[in-house]
Scaffold this active site. Structure first.
Site, PDB file in Angstrom:
ATOM      1  N   HIS A  28       2.275   4.890  -4.902  1.00  0.00           N
ATOM      2  CA  HIS A  28       2.808   5.946  -5.687  1.00  0.00           C
ATOM      3  C   HIS A  28       2.813   5.339  -7.114  1.00  0.00           C
ATOM      4  CE1 HIS A  28       6.553   3.582  -5.370  1.00  0.00           C
ATOM      5  NE2 HIS A  28       6.455   3.677  -3.940  1.00  0.00           N
ATOM      6  N   GLY A  79       0.889  -1.189  -0.007  1.00  0.00           N
ATOM      7  CA  GLY A  79      -0.034   0.086   0.088  1.00  0.00           C
ATOM      8  C   GLY A  79       0.796   1.080   0.051  1.00  0.00           C
ATOM      9  N   SER A  85       9.462   5.451  -3.603  1.00  0.00           N
ATOM     10  CA  SER A  85       9.389   4.668  -2.386  1.00  0.00           C
ATOM     11  C   SER A  85       8.160   5.109  -1.538  1.00  0.00           C
ATOM     12  CB  SER A  85      10.607   4.307  -1.820  1.00  0.00           C
ATOM     13  OG  SER A  85      10.409   3.931  -0.362  1.00  0.00           O
ATOM     14  N   GLN A  89      15.289  -8.447  -3.546  1.00  0.00           N
ATOM     15  CA  GLN A  89      14.028  -9.039  -3.029  1.00  0.00           C
ATOM     16  C   GLN A  89      13.501 -10.023  -4.462  1.00  0.00           C
ATOM     17  OE1 GLN A  89      10.265  -7.670  -0.917  1.00  0.00           O
ATOM     18  NE2 GLN A  89       9.998  -6.864  -2.899  1.00  0.00           N
ATOM     19  N   GLY A 124       5.288   4.460  -8.799  1.00  0.00           N
ATOM     20  CA  GLY A 124       6.075   3.288  -8.914  1.00  0.00           C
ATOM     21  C   GLY A 124       5.328   2.096  -9.084  1.00  0.00           C
ATOM     22  N   HIS A 125       4.286   1.964  -8.122  1.00  0.00           N
ATOM     23  CA  HIS A 125       3.237   0.889  -7.643  1.00  0.00           C
ATOM     24  C   HIS A 125       2.396   0.720  -9.266  1.00  0.00           C
ATOM     25  CE1 HIS A 125       3.953   1.427  -3.366  1.00  0.00           C
ATOM     26  NE2 HIS A 125       4.464   0.109  -3.662  1.00  0.00           N
ATOM     27  N   GLU A 171      12.061  -3.553  -9.740  1.00  0.00           N
ATOM     28  CA  GLU A 171      13.532  -3.781  -9.601  1.00  0.00           C
ATOM     29  C   GLU A 171      14.283  -3.007  -8.625  1.00  0.00           C
ATOM     30  OE1 GLU A 171      15.176  -3.053 -13.826  1.00  0.00           O
ATOM     31  OE2 GLU A 171      14.639  -5.148 -14.452  1.00  0.00           O
ATOM     32  N   LYS A 172      13.544  -1.940  -7.941  1.00  0.00           N
ATOM     33  CA  LYS A 172      14.183  -1.354  -6.925  1.00  0.00           C
ATOM     34  C   LYS A 172      14.612  -2.217  -5.835  1.00  0.00           C
ATOM     35  CE  LYS A 172      13.230   2.000  -3.383  1.00  0.00           C
ATOM     36  NZ  LYS A 172      12.326   0.905  -2.313  1.00  0.00           N
ATOM     37  N   ASP A 173      13.841  -3.103  -5.591  1.00  0.00           N
ATOM     38  CA  ASP A 173      14.049  -3.909  -4.396  1.00  0.00           C
ATOM     39  C   ASP A 173      14.925  -5.109  -5.380  1.00  0.00           C
ATOM     40  OD1 ASP A 173      12.754  -2.757  -2.119  1.00  0.00           O
ATOM     41  OD2 ASP A 173      11.228  -2.590  -3.605  1.00  0.00           O
TER      42      ASP A 173
HETATM   43  O1  PAF Z   1       8.066  -4.971  -1.702  1.00  0.00           O
HETATM   44  C1  PAF Z   1       7.073  -5.049  -1.120  1.00  0.00           C
HETATM   45  O2  PAF Z   1       6.094  -4.115  -0.939  1.00  0.00           O
HETATM   46  C2  PAF Z   1       6.657  -6.140  -0.061  1.00  0.00           C
HETATM   47  O3  PAF Z   1       8.044  -6.741   0.352  1.00  0.00           O
HETATM   48  C3  PAF Z   1       6.095  -7.336  -0.510  1.00  0.00           C
HETATM   49  C4  PAF Z   1       6.623  -8.088  -1.914  1.00  0.00           C
HETATM   50  C5  PAF Z   1       4.557  -6.824  -1.061  1.00  0.00           C
HETATM   51  C6  PAF Z   1       5.789  -8.413   0.238  1.00  0.00           C
HETATM   52  O4  PAF Z   1       5.270  -8.113   1.679  1.00  0.00           O
END
Ligand code: PAF
Length: 273
Positions: free
Chosen positions: A41, A38, A192, A160, A43-44, A155-157
């Site tokens: 922004h 949630g 972010s 991850q 980016g999402h 790709e920012k994370d």
């Molecule tokens: O990148 C994120 O926002 C979180 O780490 C994710 C992948 C939604 C898992 O909670």
């Protein structure tokens, strides 16, 4: 598959049963999924747009996952802006918004079933040891609930993205993982949700992170980059390191921790071989 007469209203599921019912109505159409915490922004929204290009339908979830926060981190203060987020997603034509509570995701308590693989070693894990175990567990549970064909991560994370790609391979999960380029503001600052914590003065400094990492990607001088970041006004540097042909960095401004990464210039990478 092109779906004719698609129902345009966004369906909100709060339970697995509601989600299953909406999921079933999609029939044979393909589903792309964007998991989020949630405070959405641009980016999402860029992930959502990429997801829309790839599949017939798009599902997004918003869940601030407790298991990926250490006790001294910002779980309680993490921005929660559900109503605004839902409006933004509806405007993007999202088909299903999944808004689970903690009990829906962790009905039997927050024990973790799986562990992050070896790509989780170092970088973020050095400073946030429990983070990726929390991430792989929640993403695995969310994948089981949403059952998408593909899932999009920023790709920012970057670490991850690697950790989730490895988790999907290790667990033989039939979902294709797609990385989306980092969305940036006009000064190159990676978007972010945590940028919301920054004061005006801190924002000016935060915008130097991508500049310093770009320099490191050109010169390969990581030590100079660390020093430059401190000179710019960052309070503490967790790391500036190279992996996956990228320079990855994490640095603190007051109580806010920022991360970013930049692809390494091909010529620098070739010279380093
Ligand atoms: O990148 C994120 O926002 C979180 O780490 C994710 C992948 C939604 C898992 O909670």
């Amino acid at each position: 598959m092109f779906i004719k007469d698609k129902d345009k209203t966004m369906k909100i599921a709060r339970t697995i049963e509601e989600l299953d019912a909406f999921r079933e109505k999609l029939g044979e159409g393909t589903l792309a999924y964007v998991p989020t915490m949630g405070a959405l922004h641009d980016g999402h929204l860029s992930l959502v747009r990429l997801a829309r290009k790839k599949c017939d339908y798009v599902a997004v979830s918003i869940f601030v996952n407790p298991t990926q926060f250490a006790p001294d981190e910002d779980f309680n203060s993490y921005p929660r802006t559900e109503k605004e987020d839902a409006k933004k997603l509806e405007a993007e034509g999202v088909d299903i918004l999944f808004l689970p509570t903690e009990n829906v995701i962790y009905p039997e308590g927050k024990d973790l079933d799986i562990k992050a693989g070896n790509v989780a070693e170092g970088l973020e894990t050095t400073f946030r040891p429990a983070f990726f175990d929390g991430v792989v567990n929640v993403v695995n549970r969310l994948f089981n609930a949403v059952k998408p064909d593909i899932a999009v991560f920023g790709e920012k994370d970057f670490q991850q993205l690697q950790v989730i790609t490895q988790m999907v391979e290790n667990e033989s999960i039939p979902i294709k993982i797609i990385g989306a380029p980092t969305a940036r503001d006009e000064n190159g600052l990676a978007l972010s949700s945590r940028n919301l914590y920054l004061s005006e003065d801190e924002l000016v400094i935060a915008r130097k992170l991508n500049i310093a990492l770009r320099e490191a990607a050109k010169t390969g001088d990581l030590e100079a980059t660390g020093k430059a970041l401190l000179d710019y006004g960052f309070d503490k540097i967790d790391y500036v390191e190279t992996r996956w042909n990228r320079v990855l960095g994490a640095a603190w401004l007051g109580k806010t921790r920022l991360i970013d990464n930049i692809a390494i210039d091909e010529k620098v990478a070739a010279a380093a071989q």
